[in-house]
Design a protein around this motif. Structure first.
Motif, PDB file in Angstrom:
ATOM      1  N   PHE A 196       0.821  -1.205   0.000  1.00  0.00           N
ATOM      2  CA  PHE A 196       0.000   0.000   0.000  1.00  0.00           C
ATOM      3  C   PHE A 196       0.859   1.261   0.000  1.00  0.00           C
ATOM      4  O   PHE A 196       2.076   1.223   0.221  1.00  0.00           O
ATOM      5  N   LYS A 197       0.172   2.385  -0.235  1.00  0.00           N
ATOM      6  CA  LYS A 197       0.804   3.698  -0.165  1.00  0.00           C
ATOM      7  C   LYS A 197       0.141   4.509   0.942  1.00  0.00           C
ATOM      8  O   LYS A 197      -1.054   4.346   1.216  1.00  0.00           O
ATOM      9  N   TYR A 198       0.908   5.380   1.564  1.00  0.00           N
ATOM     10  CA  TYR A 198       0.363   6.190   2.648  1.00  0.00           C
ATOM     11  C   TYR A 198       0.962   7.593   2.603  1.00  0.00           C
ATOM     12  O   TYR A 198       2.029   7.822   2.032  1.00  0.00           O
ATOM     13  N   ASP A 199       0.231   8.527   3.203  1.00  0.00           N
ATOM     14  CA  ASP A 199       0.661   9.926   3.273  1.00  0.00           C
ATOM     15  C   ASP A 199       0.922  10.308   4.720  1.00  0.00           C
ATOM     16  O   ASP A 199       0.178   9.899   5.633  1.00  0.00           O
ATOM     17  N   ILE A 200       1.972  11.093   4.941  1.00  0.00           N
ATOM     18  CA  ILE A 200       2.293  11.640   6.255  1.00  0.00           C
ATOM     19  C   ILE A 200       2.417  13.160   6.109  1.00  0.00           C
ATOM     20  O   ILE A 200       3.086  13.647   5.196  1.00  0.00           O
ATOM     21  N   SER A 201       1.793  13.900   7.012  1.00  0.00           N
ATOM     22  CA  SER A 201       1.900  15.361   6.959  1.00  0.00           C
ATOM     23  C   SER A 201       1.672  15.936   8.354  1.00  0.00           C
ATOM     24  O   SER A 201       1.119  15.267   9.240  1.00  0.00           O
ATOM     25  N   HIS A 242       9.111   0.147   4.484  1.00  0.00           N
ATOM     26  CA  HIS A 242       8.389   1.410   4.530  1.00  0.00           C
ATOM     27  C   HIS A 242       9.270   2.526   3.970  1.00  0.00           C
ATOM     28  O   HIS A 242      10.472   2.359   3.739  1.00  0.00           O
ATOM     29  N   GLY A 243       8.652   3.694   3.776  1.00  0.00           N
ATOM     30  CA  GLY A 243       9.339   4.836   3.190  1.00  0.00           C
ATOM     31  C   GLY A 243      10.362   5.466   4.122  1.00  0.00           C
ATOM     32  O   GLY A 243      10.438   5.141   5.314  1.00  0.00           O
ATOM     33  N   ASP A 244      11.135   6.403   3.567  1.00  0.00           N
ATOM     34  CA  ASP A 244      12.213   7.046   4.330  1.00  0.00           C
ATOM     35  C   ASP A 244      11.699   7.946   5.447  1.00  0.00           C
ATOM     36  O   ASP A 244      12.439   8.245   6.390  1.00  0.00           O
ATOM     37  N   MET A 245      10.455   8.381   5.384  1.00  0.00           N
ATOM     38  CA  MET A 245       9.921   9.298   6.383  1.00  0.00           C
ATOM     39  C   MET A 245       9.269   8.589   7.565  1.00  0.00           C
ATOM     40  O   MET A 245       8.628   9.211   8.403  1.00  0.00           O
ATOM     41  N   GLY A 246       9.450   7.294   7.621  1.00  0.00           N
ATOM     42  CA  GLY A 246       8.888   6.539   8.744  1.00  0.00           C
ATOM     43  C   GLY A 246       7.740   5.655   8.321  1.00  0.00           C
ATOM     44  O   GLY A 246       7.166   5.815   7.232  1.00  0.00           O
ATOM     45  N   GLN A 247       7.394   4.713   9.168  1.00  0.00           N
ATOM     46  CA  GLN A 247       6.365   3.750   8.841  1.00  0.00           C
ATOM     47  C   GLN A 247       4.964   4.340   9.025  1.00  0.00           C
ATOM     48  O   GLN A 247       4.766   5.306   9.762  1.00  0.00           O
ATOM     49  N   SER A 248       4.017   3.743   8.350  1.00  0.00           N
ATOM     50  CA  SER A 248       2.631   4.177   8.462  1.00  0.00           C
ATOM     51  C   SER A 248       2.083   3.822   9.839  1.00  0.00           C
ATOM     52  O   SER A 248       2.415   2.771  10.407  1.00  0.00           O
TER      53      SER A 248
END
Length: 230
Positions: free
Chosen positions: A137-142, A200-206
């Protein structure tokens, strides 16, 4: 006198023989009446489809949840191979960090349930089972507040969109279901989930994983299933 003695010996021998033979015959009759009735239920004994209400309620009244359906095969009322498919979604803001997590993606599980009741043809069933689950899956962090530099006290934007993650896990469950009317059955299960592997992505896990729940090494979950057995 000798003849009378011989007659007495013969009578005693005959009595002992009768006492020995009668119990043997009785045991043989008991064995014949205790013959096991052969199970005539065929190997393939139907299919069932179901939906889970717990995940939907979680999403309606909380910040995450899933919409899930399942299909299972009945093999001799004892073994139930099952496939579960769903869409998990989350929109959650951390109260401390003000970081918002968003994710919506499909997931799947495959496994088998075992009916452990001695009378496997009862309208009630008690299961133990296992599942293997996977989602990509894909996720957004903000963060609306951004990130404050501890030295220069400046505010930097904090946002990542379309971060990719893969997640593998296993589940062990205990559950029951019962016939309500016709093909309709109700059932529930309690599940222990354990993470096997994730990327997971470089900005941390979902914060949330579709089909698994809040992202941590292990978790407890539950289902309430509305089942139609054909």
């Amino acid at each position: 006198m000798i003849r009378t003695k011989n007659i007495s010996i013969c009578i005693c021998a005959l009595t002992i023989s009768l006492l020995t033979v009668v119990p043997l015959n009785a045991n043989a009759q008991r064995k014949q009446t205790a013959t096991v009735v052969k199970d005539t239920i065929p190997l393939f004994h139907g299919v069932a489809v179901s939906v889970d209400a717990v995940g939907a309620f979680q999403r309606w009244f909380g910040s995450y949840g899933q919409y899930e359906a399942a299909a299972r095969i009945n093999l001799k009322d004892r073994y139930f191979p099952v496939v579960e498919l769903g869409i998990g979604t989350a929109n959650h803001e951390d109260e401390v960090t003000t970081i918002r997590y968003k994710a919506t993606a499909p997931y799947g599980r495959i496994g088998c349930d075992f009916n452990v009741l001695k009378n496997k043809h009862d309208i009630y069933r008690v299961y133990i089972g296992f599942r293997y689950g996977f989602t990509s899956f894909k996720y957004d962090i903000s963060s609306a507040a951004g990130i404050k530099d501890p030295i220069y006290k400046t505010i930097s934007e904090y946002e990542g969109k379309g971060l990719k993650s893969n997640f593998h896990w296993g589940e062990f469950l205990v559950g029951v279901d019962a016939k309500i009317y016709g093909p309709l059955r109700f059932g529930w299960s309690v599940r222990y989930r354990n993470r096997f592997k994730q990327t997971h992505g470089d900005m941390g896990q979902s914060w949330y994983v579709p089909g698994f729940g809040v992202n941590k090494s292990s978790a407890l979950g539950a289902t309430f299933n509305i089942i139609f057995e054909l």
